[in-house]
Design an enzyme around this catalytic site. Structure first.
Site, PDB file in Angstrom:
ATOM      1  N   GLY A   1      -5.232  96.276 -30.674  1.00  0.00           N
ATOM      2  CA  GLY A   1      -5.800  95.662 -31.875  1.00  0.00           C
ATOM      3  C   GLY A   1      -5.517  94.177 -31.875  1.00  0.00           C
ATOM      4  N   SER A   2      -5.434  93.616 -33.068  1.00  0.00           N
ATOM      5  CA  SER A   2      -5.316  92.162 -33.176  1.00  0.00           C
ATOM      6  C   SER A   2      -3.906  91.697 -32.809  1.00  0.00           C
ATOM      7  CB  SER A   2      -5.634  91.739 -34.608  1.00  0.00           C
ATOM      8  OG  SER A   2      -4.716  92.352 -35.484  1.00  0.00           O
TER       9      SER A   2
ATOM     10  N   CYS B   1     -12.612  92.805 -26.555  1.00  0.00           N
ATOM     11  CA  CYS B   1     -11.425  91.978 -26.302  1.00  0.00           C
ATOM     12  C   CYS B   1     -11.600  91.182 -25.026  1.00  0.00           C
ATOM     13  CB  CYS B   1     -10.189  92.852 -26.221  1.00  0.00           C
ATOM     14  SG  CYS B   1     -10.389  94.210 -25.060  1.00  0.00           S
TER      15      CYS B   1
ATOM     16  N   GLU C   1      -9.306  83.435 -31.147  1.00  0.00           N
ATOM     17  CA  GLU C   1     -10.264  84.515 -30.937  1.00  0.00           C
ATOM     18  C   GLU C   1     -11.177  84.650 -32.159  1.00  0.00           C
ATOM     19  OE1 GLU C   1      -9.003  88.698 -31.184  1.00  0.00           O
ATOM     20  OE2 GLU C   1      -9.918  88.975 -29.214  1.00  0.00           O
TER      21      GLU C   1
ATOM     22  N   VAL D   1      -1.363  91.919 -35.904  1.00  0.00           N
ATOM     23  CA  VAL D   1      -0.784  93.243 -36.192  1.00  0.00           C
ATOM     24  C   VAL D   1       0.127  93.669 -35.037  1.00  0.00           C
ATOM     25  CG1 VAL D   1      -1.287  95.688 -36.594  1.00  0.00           C
ATOM     26  CG2 VAL D   1      -2.675  93.951 -37.713  1.00  0.00           C
ATOM     27  N   GLY D   2      -0.293  93.413 -33.811  1.00  0.00           N
ATOM     28  CA  GLY D   2       0.528  93.786 -32.648  1.00  0.00           C
ATOM     29  C   GLY D   2       1.888  93.107 -32.688  1.00  0.00           C
TER      30      GLY D   2
END
Ligand code: NAP
Length: 484
Positions: free
Chosen positions: A227-228, A283, A384, A231-232
Site C-alpha cells: 500500500g502507500s 505502483c 507519487e 501507512v507502510g
C-alpha cells in the site's frame, strides 16, 4: 443488493457491528457492486483465534497436499474467469482486458505456488566434521496478517496468500475497502476446495479499524503489507517493537530513460503503456520520462499525438484503453498534483482535466496528462501521484539521466529505452530500483521472479518467485551425526 460476508473459521459470517459499507463502481457511481462487512476488533479477534487454532494441523500436512488446494482453487477460478474479470472492472475501474489479465495472473500464481508444495528448496552443505551432515529446513511462521491495496485487487492477495499457505502458515486477509470483491472470490474458491476451517480468514472493513486491530493482535506472527508509503511506515513503527517479521511494498516514482538512439514510435508507445494504462494506478507505473535532448522535441510531439488518441471510458466498453480513477479522493489527488505542477512552473502539454459530459459525469474520469519542463525540485518529480500524469525531463547525456533517475526517495521500478548495450549495462548496474526493465515499460512483472524495490519503496524480503517463501518461513539449521 449482494451482501458479502466475512470468512472466519470456515464459515461466512456477518460482522458483529451489524453494519456494512458499499463497494461503488468508479466508472458509474449509480452502481453499488456489493455491500461488505464493516468489521470490528472482535471480528478480527475471532479470525485470529481461528487461524491460530488451525495452524499446527495445517503445518503438519505434507506440503504437496497444501499445494493441491491451490491447484484446485486455480481450476475453480479459471472456470469463472469471465465473471471475475467483469467484477474487477466494476469494482476497480481498470479495463476488462486488464482485469482478465490480472485474474489470469492470480490463477497462475496459485499454480506456481501450488508447485512449491513439491519444491520449497533448502540446502545441504559438507560438514567440517566426520560423519556429520548439515542442512537447513524451513518452518512456517505461524499466523500471518495480509493487508492489500485496491489497485491489483486479485493478484496482490493471490501473491501473498499462495506462498503463505503452501509454506504452512494460516492467514487473516484484510483487503482494500475500495475493491474487496476480487479477493473475496479467491477466498471463496479456496473454501470450495474444502480447505480446513481457520486456515484462511477474510475480514473486511477500514484500515483504521480492521487493519489496526489485525496488526495489534498478539496472535499475529508476521505482517505482509502492500500500500502507500505513509501507512507502510506507520505499520513498521507499530509492529517492529514486537520483533515479528514485516514486509512492506509501497510507493514509487519510476523513471524511464530514453536515449537518442531509440526508435521514437517505440519509445512513445512504451512510455504511454507504462504511464497511462490502468489509469497510472500501478505502483510500477512510469511517472518520469528522462529524455536525451537531441530527440526531445520529436519524441514529445509523437507522445502527445498518441496520448490524445487514447480512448478513456468505462472499462467494460470495447476499445476503451483507460478507465477512471478508483474514487473521488484519488481523482482529487491527481487534479491537485496537476495544479501544483503548473504552479511550480511545469508546462502542461496535454490533458490536465476531469472529463465531464454524458456518461463521464457518472464516474471519476481524468485526461492522461503530460508535463514538460519538469525539474528535480518540483513535487511532480518527487512525489507519487498514482494517476495518469507523466513528467518529462530533458537531459544532455546519459550521466545526467542517471543522476535524475536516482534523485528520488523511491526505488521500485525503472526502465531504459536504447539499443546501446554498453549504456544498458551501465543503467542496470547504477539504477537504484528493485525492478529493472530494458526496452519495456516500467510496469508488467511476472510472478515467477522476485518482486520488490529499494530505498523507501520496500522494506523486508521480496515477494513472488521462489524468494517469496523466505518471508513466509523461518530457516532452521540441522547438524546430524550419524554415528556415536
Ligand atoms: P493504502 O491506503 O496504504 O491502503 C493499503 C491497505 O492498508 C488497505 O487495505 C487499507 O485499508 C489498509 N490500511 C489503511 N490504514 C491502515 C492502518 N492504519 N493499519 C492497517 N492497515 C491499514 O494504499 P492504497 O491506496 O490501497 O494503495 C495505493 C498505494 O499502494 C500506492 O502508494 C501504491 O504505490 C502502493 N502499491 C504498492 C505496490 C508495491 O508492490 N510496491 C503494489 C501496489 C500498490 P482501507 O482500504 O480500508 O483503507
Amino acid at each position: 443488493m449482494n451482501v458479502f460476508k466475512n470468512y472466519i473459521n470456515g464459515e461466512w459470517t456477518e460482522s458483529k457491528s451489524g453494519k456494512t459499507f458499499p463497494n461503488i463502481n468508479p466508472a458509474n457511481t449509480d452502481e453499488t457492486v456489493g455491500l461488505f462487512q464493516s468489521s470490528t476488533a472482535d471480528d478480527v479477534n475471532d479470525a485470529c483465534t481461528a487461524a491460530v487454532n488451525a495452524q499446527s494441523a495445517w503445518a503438519a500436512l505434507p506440503a504437496t497436499k497444501r499445494g493441491e488446494y491451490l491447484f484446485k482453487a486455480a481450476e475453480l477460478l479459471e472456470a469463472r474467469l469471465a465473471q471475475l474479470g467483469e467484477e474487477m472492472t466494476r469494482e476497480e475501474g481498470k479495463t476488462l482486458p486488464e482485469a482478465l489479465g490480472e485474474v489470469k495472473r492470480a490463477i497462475n500464481i496459485f499454480r506456481y505456488f501450488g508447485g512449491e508444495g513439491s519444491r520449497q528448496f533448502t540446502y545441504q552443505v559438507p560438514s567440517e566434521r566426520e560423519n556429520v551432515v548439515c542442512y537447513t529446513i524451513r518452518k512456517p511462521l505461524g499466523t500471518v496478517a495480509l493487508i492489500t491495496p485496491w489497485n491489483f485487487p486479485s493478484a496482490i492477495p493471490a501473491w501473498k496468500l499462495a506462498p503463505a499457505l503452501v509454506a504452512g502458515n494460516t492467514v487473516v486477509l484484510k483487503p482494500a475497502s475500495l475493491a474487496p470483491l476480487s479477493a473475496y472470490r479467491l477466498v471463496e474458491a479456496l473454501h470450495e476446495t474444502g480447505i480446513p476451517p481457520g486456515v484462511i480468514n477474510y475480514v473486511t472493513g477500514s484500515g483504521g479499524s480492521v487493519g489496526d486491530a489485525l496488526t495489534s493482535n498478539s496472535a499475529i506472527n508476521a505482517v505482509s503489507f502492500t500500500g502507500s508509503t505513509s501507512v507502510g511506515n506507520a505499520l513498521y513503527e507499530k509492529v517492529s517493537p514486537r520483533k515479528i517479521r514485516i514486509q512492506l511494498e509501497m510507493g514509487g516514482k519510476n523513471p524511464t530513460i530514453v536515449l537518442a538512439d531509440s526508435d521514437l514510435d517505440y519509445a512513445a508507445d512504451t512510455l504511454i503503456n507504462g504511464a497511462f494504462f490502468s489509469t497510472g494506478q500501478k505502483c510500477t507505473a512510469c511517472s518520469r520520462a528522462i529524455i536525451e535532448r537531441s530527440i526531445y522535441e520529436p519524441l514529445v510531439e509523437k507522445l502527445v499525438e498518441k496520448t490524445l488518441k487514447l480512448k478513456i471510458g468505462n472499462g467494460l466498453e470495447p476499445g476503451v484503453q483507460i478507465g477512471p480513477a478508483v474514487d473521488e479522493a484519488q481523482l482529487k489527488t491527481d487534479l491537485d498534483y496537476i495544479e501544483i505542477a503548473q504552479r511550480e512552473g511545469a508546462q502542461l502539454l496535454c490533458g490536465g482535466k476531469r472529463l465531464t459530459g454524458s456518461s463521464y459525469d457518472k464516474g471519476f474520469f481524468i485526461e492522461p496528462t503530460i508535463f514538460s519542463a519538469v525539474n528535480c525540485e518540483m513535487r511532480i518529480a518527487q512525489e507519487e501521484v498514482f494517476g495518469p500524469v507523466l513528467a518529462l525531463m530533458p537531459v544532455d547525456n546519459f550521466d545526467e539521466a542517471m543522476k535524475l533517475a536516482n534523485d528520488v526517495r523511491f526505488g521500485l521500478s525503472a526502465s531504459i529505452i536504447s539499443k546501446d548495450l554498453t549504456r544498458v549495462h551501465q543503467f542496470i548496474n547504477q539504477i537504484e530500483a528493485g525492478l529493472i526493465t530494458v526496452n519495456l515499460p516500467t510496469a508488467g512483472v511476472e510472478y515467477q521472479l522476485p518482486f520488490g524495490g529499494t530505498k523507501e519503496s520496500s522494506f523486508g524480503m521480496r515477494e513472488q518467485g521462489p524468494q517469496a517463501l523466505d518471508f513466509y518461513t523461518e530457516t532452521r539449521t540441522v547438524y546430524l551425526k550419524y554415528t556415536q
